[in-house]
Design a protein around this motif. Sequence first.
Motif, PDB file in Angstrom:
ATOM      1  N   LYS A   1       0.828  -1.201   0.000  1.00 19.55           N
ATOM      2  CA  LYS A   1       0.000   0.000   0.000  1.00 19.55           C
ATOM      3  C   LYS A   1       0.862   1.251   0.000  1.00 19.55           C
ATOM      4  O   LYS A   1       0.579   2.229  -0.702  1.00 19.55           O
ATOM      5  N   PHE A   2       1.939   1.233   0.794  1.00 18.80           N
ATOM      6  CA  PHE A   2       2.844   2.382   0.857  1.00 18.80           C
ATOM      7  C   PHE A   2       3.537   2.593  -0.481  1.00 18.80           C
ATOM      8  O   PHE A   2       3.714   3.723  -0.932  1.00 18.80           O
ATOM      9  N   PHE A   3       3.917   1.505  -1.149  1.00 20.37           N
ATOM     10  CA  PHE A   3       4.549   1.637  -2.459  1.00 20.37           C
ATOM     11  C   PHE A   3       3.570   2.216  -3.466  1.00 20.37           C
ATOM     12  O   PHE A   3       3.916   3.137  -4.225  1.00 20.37           O
ATOM     13  N   ASP A   4       2.349   1.701  -3.489  1.00 17.88           N
ATOM     14  CA  ASP A   4       1.358   2.171  -4.454  1.00 17.88           C
ATOM     15  C   ASP A   4       0.992   3.627  -4.231  1.00 17.88           C
ATOM     16  O   ASP A   4       0.685   4.350  -5.187  1.00 17.88           O
ATOM     17  N   ALA A   5       1.014   4.079  -2.973  1.00 18.44           N
ATOM     18  CA  ALA A   5       0.610   5.444  -2.665  1.00 18.44           C
ATOM     19  C   ALA A   5       1.753   6.440  -2.779  1.00 18.44           C
ATOM     20  O   ALA A   5       1.544   7.576  -3.205  1.00 18.44           O
ATOM     21  N   ILE A   6       2.972   6.035  -2.385  1.00 19.03           N
ATOM     22  CA  ILE A   6       4.077   6.972  -2.248  1.00 19.03           C
ATOM     23  C   ILE A   6       5.324   6.549  -3.028  1.00 19.03           C
ATOM     24  O   ILE A   6       5.846   7.300  -3.857  1.00 19.03           O
ATOM     25  N   LEU A   7       5.819   5.341  -2.756  1.00 16.64           N
ATOM     26  CA  LEU A   7       7.156   4.964  -3.210  1.00 16.64           C
ATOM     27  C   LEU A   7       7.293   4.874  -4.717  1.00 16.64           C
ATOM     28  O   LEU A   7       8.385   5.085  -5.264  1.00 16.64           O
ATOM     29  N   TRP A   8       6.221   4.551  -5.432  1.00 18.62           N
ATOM     30  CA  TRP A   8       6.348   4.412  -6.877  1.00 18.62           C
ATOM     31  C   TRP A   8       6.855   5.707  -7.515  1.00 18.62           C
ATOM     32  O   TRP A   8       7.670   5.675  -8.456  1.00 18.62           O
ATOM     33  N   SER A   9       6.397   6.839  -6.985  1.00 13.57           N
ATOM     34  CA  SER A   9       6.817   8.125  -7.550  1.00 13.57           C
ATOM     35  C   SER A   9       8.268   8.432  -7.204  1.00 13.57           C
ATOM     36  O   SER A   9       8.981   9.068  -7.985  1.00 13.57           O
ATOM     37  N   LEU A  10       8.731   7.971  -6.023  1.00 12.68           N
ATOM     38  CA  LEU A  10      10.124   8.186  -5.644  1.00 12.68           C
ATOM     39  C   LEU A  10      11.063   7.339  -6.497  1.00 12.68           C
ATOM     40  O   LEU A  10      12.150   7.787  -6.882  1.00 12.68           O
ATOM     41  N   VAL A  11      10.650   6.115  -6.789  1.00 15.53           N
ATOM     42  CA  VAL A  11      11.438   5.273  -7.690  1.00 15.53           C
ATOM     43  C   VAL A  11      11.525   5.921  -9.070  1.00 15.53           C
ATOM     44  O   VAL A  11      12.588   5.942  -9.707  1.00 15.53           O
ATOM     45  N   ALA A  12      10.413   6.487  -9.527  1.00 15.45           N
ATOM     46  CA  ALA A  12      10.425   7.186 -10.810  1.00 15.45           C
ATOM     47  C   ALA A  12      11.387   8.373 -10.765  1.00 15.45           C
ATOM     48  O   ALA A  12      12.144   8.611 -11.711  1.00 15.45           O
ATOM     49  N   GLU A  13      11.381   9.124  -9.651  1.00 20.78           N
ATOM     50  CA  GLU A  13      12.301  10.253  -9.510  1.00 20.78           C
ATOM     51  C   GLU A  13      13.753   9.792  -9.581  1.00 20.78           C
ATOM     52  O   GLU A  13      14.593  10.445 -10.211  1.00 20.78           O
ATOM     53  N   LEU A  14      14.067   8.686  -8.917  1.00 25.49           N
ATOM     54  CA  LEU A  14      15.435   8.160  -8.979  1.00 25.49           C
ATOM     55  C   LEU A  14      15.825   7.829 -10.410  1.00 25.49           C
ATOM     56  O   LEU A  14      16.973   8.051 -10.821  1.00 25.49           O
ATOM     57  N   MET A  15      14.881   7.315 -11.183  1.00 29.11           N
ATOM     58  CA  MET A  15      15.158   7.015 -12.592  1.00 29.11           C
ATOM     59  C   MET A  15      15.391   8.297 -13.386  1.00 29.11           C
ATOM     60  O   MET A  15      16.258   8.338 -14.268  1.00 29.11           O
ATOM     61  N   TYR A  16      14.635   9.346 -13.075  1.00 29.41           N
ATOM     62  CA  TYR A  16      14.837  10.628 -13.765  1.00 29.41           C
ATOM     63  C   TYR A  16      16.201  11.213 -13.428  1.00 29.41           C
ATOM     64  O   TYR A  16      16.908  11.711 -14.313  1.00 29.41           O
TER      65      TYR A  16
ATOM     66  N   GLY B   1       0.428   4.560 -11.154  1.00 31.56           N
ATOM     67  CA  GLY B   1       1.672   3.898 -10.818  1.00 31.56           C
ATOM     68  C   GLY B   1       1.552   2.396 -10.751  1.00 31.56           C
ATOM     69  O   GLY B   1       2.135   1.766  -9.862  1.00 31.56           O
ATOM     70  N   VAL B   2       0.829   1.797 -11.688  1.00 26.92           N
ATOM     71  CA  VAL B   2       0.534   0.358 -11.619  1.00 26.92           C
ATOM     72  C   VAL B   2       1.330  -0.460 -12.640  1.00 26.92           C
ATOM     73  O   VAL B   2       1.090  -1.658 -12.763  1.00 26.92           O
ATOM     74  N   TYR B   3       2.264   0.156 -13.342  1.00 28.20           N
ATOM     75  CA  TYR B   3       2.972  -0.552 -14.402  1.00 28.20           C
ATOM     76  C   TYR B   3       4.309  -1.130 -13.934  1.00 28.20           C
ATOM     77  O   TYR B   3       5.067  -1.661 -14.756  1.00 28.20           O
ATOM     78  N   GLY B   4       4.606  -1.031 -12.653  1.00 27.86           N
ATOM     79  CA  GLY B   4       5.853  -1.566 -12.147  1.00 27.86           C
ATOM     80  C   GLY B   4       6.990  -0.572 -12.289  1.00 27.86           C
ATOM     81  O   GLY B   4       6.934   0.355 -13.100  1.00 27.86           O
ATOM     82  N   TRP B   5       8.050  -0.777 -11.508  1.00 28.36           N
ATOM     83  CA  TRP B   5       9.134   0.208 -11.477  1.00 28.36           C
ATOM     84  C   TRP B   5       9.844   0.330 -12.820  1.00 28.36           C
ATOM     85  O   TRP B   5      10.418   1.377 -13.128  1.00 28.36           O
ATOM     86  N   ARG B   6       9.796  -0.707 -13.644  1.00 28.09           N
ATOM     87  CA  ARG B   6      10.471  -0.634 -14.945  1.00 28.09           C
ATOM     88  C   ARG B   6       9.759   0.272 -15.934  1.00 28.09           C
ATOM     89  O   ARG B   6      10.389   0.799 -16.863  1.00 28.09           O
ATOM     90  N   LEU B   7       8.452   0.447 -15.790  1.00 28.94           N
ATOM     91  CA  LEU B   7       7.688   1.213 -16.776  1.00 28.94           C
ATOM     92  C   LEU B   7       7.054   2.486 -16.213  1.00 28.94           C
ATOM     93  O   LEU B   7       6.772   3.408 -16.981  1.00 28.94           O
ATOM     94  N   ASN B   8       6.816   2.527 -14.914  1.00 22.86           N
ATOM     95  CA  ASN B   8       6.157   3.711 -14.353  1.00 22.86           C
ATOM     96  C   ASN B   8       6.904   4.998 -14.663  1.00 22.86           C
ATOM     97  O   ASN B   8       6.309   6.035 -14.960  1.00 22.86           O
ATOM     98  N   TRP B   9       8.223   4.959 -14.576  1.00 22.34           N
ATOM     99  CA  TRP B   9       9.002   6.172 -14.811  1.00 22.34           C
ATOM    100  C   TRP B   9       8.900   6.637 -16.258  1.00 22.34           C
ATOM    101  O   TRP B   9       8.901   7.843 -16.532  1.00 22.34           O
ATOM    102  N   LEU B  10       8.759   5.697 -17.183  1.00 24.07           N
ATOM    103  CA  LEU B  10       8.576   6.078 -18.588  1.00 24.07           C
ATOM    104  C   LEU B  10       7.206   6.709 -18.805  1.00 24.07           C
ATOM    105  O   LEU B  10       7.060   7.629 -19.623  1.00 24.07           O
ATOM    106  N   LEU B  11       6.219   6.239 -18.075  1.00 24.43           N
ATOM    107  CA  LEU B  11       4.889   6.832 -18.179  1.00 24.43           C
ATOM    108  C   LEU B  11       4.920   8.293 -17.753  1.00 24.43           C
ATOM    109  O   LEU B  11       4.308   9.152 -18.397  1.00 24.43           O
TER     110      LEU B  11
END
Length: 373
Positions: A143-158, A199-209
């Motif tokens: 739940k924490f990943f879906d709400a918060i962490l997915w965007s932070l992982v995307a930021e790290l990719m950026y 943020g439901v496409y997984g860490w490999r694709l969310n950042w590209l979205l």
Amino acid sequence: MILETIPKDVEDATLAGHTEFADESKLHRISTRNEHVFGLDALRFFAALWVVFSHLGPVPVFAEVDRSHPIGFVLHGAWGVLHSGPAAVIVFFVISGFCIHYPYTGGAAFRCIPYLIRRYVRIGIPMAAAMILTELADIDSLKFFDAILWSLVAELMYYTSYPLIRLLKDRLGMDAIVAGAFVLSLAVVLTDPAAKGYGVYGWRLNWLLGLPCWLLGVSLAETWQRRTVAALSGETKDSVWKWRTLVWASSSMCLALNFHSPIGYPWTLNLFAIIAYAWIVREIRRANGSKRPWRALEWAGGWSYSLYLCHMFATRLYSRLGASLEAGPILDWFLRIAFVLGTSYAFYLLVELPAHSLARRLARVRGLNPLRA
């Protein structure tokens, strides 16, 4: 992070920059050292509050209204779509792209290693601390990943891809990169066209979205560096409020479509980013031209990352401490918000601020600081 600010020592240097006036036109021109951009921190704070409101729900003014009645049903529905957290994250992405790129548009040297050290440490230490607190509060990690962490992982990719983006920008131009990112994001959406969450496409694709949203901020930084006072002073209070209303209405429409139609966030939020981009332009034009934002809002924006990270933990802690009072849902809602703000600021002082200081020190090791190289 999505709530990133302009790197401190780079920003300190930009504050020392000078201005010139052309005798013929009297237009204010920006020197090779960028100046501080007012208004961004205030926007970050409001966006962080938007995420908090989306998770806690809006002020429960219609809590006692009968939902079985058509009028009550409409009131509940309209009130429930006021705050779209994912739309606020899109605003963060745009601002983050701006803040990462802007210091280097005015002549500051870019050094990849100190840049990456600063980004990873600044986002990583608070994120790790928040994950520990979340675990201690027994909040579901998924739940924490879906709400918060997915965007932070995307930021790290950026952050990681930014050096490559710089190279591509010099060869292809910013417009081509943004257009290509929109094509890639559409390809991600087409892997699951019926998906509802952003943020439901997984860490490999969310950042590209979300990449085109972040790149819009980079593009804005390129444009902003070449601005003049003539361009800054054109925004009035009325015109800015029209754009604020448009952004609010658009974000609510995205939320309503996501939950009440087949059209999910992946189809709408990247389009919303274009509206958000145009709105942010007008906000910072006014903030740096005719009207400075309130200092309290700019100050609060400085710890908006902590607010974003800690609000779920703080909400759980509020409930566990038995802080709820028998004073009705509205007063309890405001008390809960106050507790969340106070807890988040404490986290900022104890974790985020020291992480910033450590990042600056590490980036200076062996002369790696980009301003000293």
